[in-house]
Write a protein that holds these residues in place. Sequence first.
Motif, PDB file in Angstrom:
ATOM      1  N   ALA A  91       0.828  -1.210   0.000  1.00 38.27           N
ATOM      2  CA  ALA A  91       0.000   0.000   0.000  1.00 38.27           C
ATOM      3  C   ALA A  91       0.859   1.255   0.000  1.00 38.27           C
ATOM      4  O   ALA A  91       0.527   2.255  -0.654  1.00 38.27           O
ATOM      5  CB  ALA A  91      -0.929  -0.001   1.215  1.00 38.27           C
ATOM      6  N   LEU A  92       1.988   1.205   0.711  1.00 41.26           N
ATOM      7  CA  LEU A  92       2.865   2.381   0.786  1.00 41.26           C
ATOM      8  C   LEU A  92       3.440   2.763  -0.572  1.00 41.26           C
ATOM      9  O   LEU A  92       3.630   3.943  -0.857  1.00 41.26           O
ATOM     10  CB  LEU A  92       4.006   2.110   1.761  1.00 41.26           C
ATOM     11  N   VAL A  93       3.725   1.762  -1.415  1.00 39.08           N
ATOM     12  CA  VAL A  93       4.374   2.072  -2.695  1.00 39.08           C
ATOM     13  C   VAL A  93       3.418   2.030  -3.876  1.00 39.08           C
ATOM     14  O   VAL A  93       3.719   2.621  -4.926  1.00 39.08           O
ATOM     15  CB  VAL A  93       5.578   1.127  -2.961  1.00 39.08           C
ATOM     16  N   ASN A  94       2.279   1.377  -3.735  1.00 41.84           N
ATOM     17  CA  ASN A  94       1.410   1.179  -4.901  1.00 41.84           C
ATOM     18  C   ASN A  94      -0.007   1.708  -4.755  1.00 41.84           C
ATOM     19  O   ASN A  94      -0.840   1.515  -5.646  1.00 41.84           O
ATOM     20  CB  ASN A  94       1.368  -0.317  -5.260  1.00 41.84           C
ATOM     21  N   ILE A  95      -0.306   2.384  -3.648  1.00 42.54           N
ATOM     22  CA  ILE A  95      -1.595   3.042  -3.469  1.00 42.54           C
ATOM     23  C   ILE A  95      -1.351   4.488  -3.075  1.00 42.54           C
ATOM     24  O   ILE A  95      -0.505   4.769  -2.222  1.00 42.54           O
ATOM     25  CB  ILE A  95      -2.442   2.334  -2.383  1.00 42.54           C
ATOM     26  N   ASN A  96      -2.046   5.393  -3.703  1.00 47.69           N
ATOM     27  CA  ASN A  96      -1.989   6.796  -3.296  1.00 47.69           C
ATOM     28  C   ASN A  96      -2.809   6.927  -2.010  1.00 47.69           C
ATOM     29  O   ASN A  96      -4.034   6.781  -2.031  1.00 47.69           O
ATOM     30  CB  ASN A  96      -2.563   7.682  -4.403  1.00 47.69           C
ATOM     31  N   LEU A  97      -2.133   7.157  -0.897  1.00 47.50           N
ATOM     32  CA  LEU A  97      -2.809   7.151   0.393  1.00 47.50           C
ATOM     33  C   LEU A  97      -3.742   8.346   0.580  1.00 47.50           C
ATOM     34  O   LEU A  97      -4.608   8.316   1.457  1.00 47.50           O
ATOM     35  CB  LEU A  97      -1.777   7.105   1.529  1.00 47.50           C
ATOM     36  N   GLU A  98      -3.587   9.385  -0.229  1.00 45.26           N
ATOM     37  CA  GLU A  98      -4.483  10.541  -0.140  1.00 45.26           C
ATOM     38  C   GLU A  98      -5.785  10.296  -0.892  1.00 45.26           C
ATOM     39  O   GLU A  98      -6.871  10.562  -0.386  1.00 45.26           O
ATOM     40  CB  GLU A  98      -3.771  11.788  -0.658  1.00 45.26           C
ATOM     41  N   THR A  99      -5.675   9.767  -2.104  1.00 41.93           N
ATOM     42  CA  THR A  99      -6.884   9.481  -2.884  1.00 41.93           C
ATOM     43  C   THR A  99      -7.445   8.098  -2.595  1.00 41.93           C
ATOM     44  O   THR A  99      -8.573   7.801  -2.969  1.00 41.93           O
ATOM     45  CB  THR A  99      -6.592   9.585  -4.386  1.00 41.93           C
ATOM     46  N   ARG A 100      -6.629   7.251  -1.955  1.00 39.15           N
ATOM     47  CA  ARG A 100      -6.991   5.861  -1.658  1.00 39.15           C
ATOM     48  C   ARG A 100      -7.233   5.053  -2.923  1.00 39.15           C
ATOM     49  O   ARG A 100      -8.029   4.106  -2.937  1.00 39.15           O
ATOM     50  CB  ARG A 100      -8.223   5.789  -0.744  1.00 39.15           C
ATOM     51  N   LYS A 101      -6.535   5.388  -3.992  1.00 37.15           N
ATOM     52  CA  LYS A 101      -6.660   4.667  -5.249  1.00 37.15           C
ATOM     53  C   LYS A 101      -5.327   4.033  -5.626  1.00 37.15           C
ATOM     54  O   LYS A 101      -4.274   4.640  -5.431  1.00 37.15           O
ATOM     55  CB  LYS A 101      -7.119   5.607  -6.363  1.00 37.15           C
ATOM     56  N   PRO A 102      -5.361   2.812  -6.177  1.00 40.14           N
ATOM     57  CA  PRO A 102      -4.118   2.195  -6.650  1.00 40.14           C
ATOM     58  C   PRO A 102      -3.462   3.040  -7.737  1.00 40.14           C
ATOM     59  O   PRO A 102      -4.153   3.653  -8.566  1.00 40.14           O
ATOM     60  CB  PRO A 102      -4.588   0.843  -7.207  1.00 40.14           C
TER      61      PRO A 102
END
Length: 289
Positions: A91-102
């Motif tokens: 999740a840290l490298v492959n999901i945008n944690l702000e938009t919550r989108k891969p």
Amino acid sequence: MSIKPSELILNPDGSVYHLNLRPENVALTIIFVGDQDRVDKISKFFDTIEFSTQKREFKTTTGLYKGKRISIISTGIGPDNIDIVLNELDALVNINLETRKPKTKLTSLNIVRIGTSGSLQADIPVDSFVIGSHGLDLNGMLHSYQIETITNSAIEDAFVNHTNWSAKKSYPIVIENSKELENKLTSNKTFKGITATAGGFYGPQGRVLRLTLQDNDLNHKIDTFNFNNHRITNLEMETSAIYGLSKLLGHNACSINAIIANRANGTFSENPGKIVADLITYTLEKLVE
């Protein structure tokens, strides 16, 4: 579609829930250890340390070793913890944690597990290093995912037939390591073989204290299994989960263990701390070659 907050849980500072990490805190090369105290035993060799944090058993230190950025993460014990660590790292490298989108462009991590283990084969002595060519999942955690594309049915079926595996247990799963990392770690100091991964330390690994085992002969069956020169060299509690989730998520993983006991011979290392320290320096040097 955005991933729901109940599925991807973040701390108030935006870090992932269990690891307490933000994307900038982790390197693309990561060393896994089980014991949180082993993180400091490795990071003491770093030239500089840029970040360190701990939450529960999950301790992370990121720094530079001979110019290479490396993170060390303690996973704790067992495949259930690996499920947490690898999903949150991805999740840290492959999901945008702000938009919550891969993300559309995915990142592959290089993950090396440094562990300790017991040899199941008489010719693999204590104080040696064993690379897991495959992980043999005996615990069933990976059955929660769609694994059909990463398994080796020929070895799995042969193992089930050889051991008369109980139909009441989860079907064994065999997953190959990253050959790129295996080649990097290989030398005349290393042995190779299948690393079996159990879901517990006592009964699941054939140890008897006060409880009766489902199959008293299972360890012997595991020791004697051989399929096209693939034999099971050691038994621990993390490797198959690391290999399976890494394959599914597009990361590279390889496990290397210091052999501190030989269960076939009943021997134990006279200085287990030294062999673990030797494996740490060996692995660090191989990662920067």
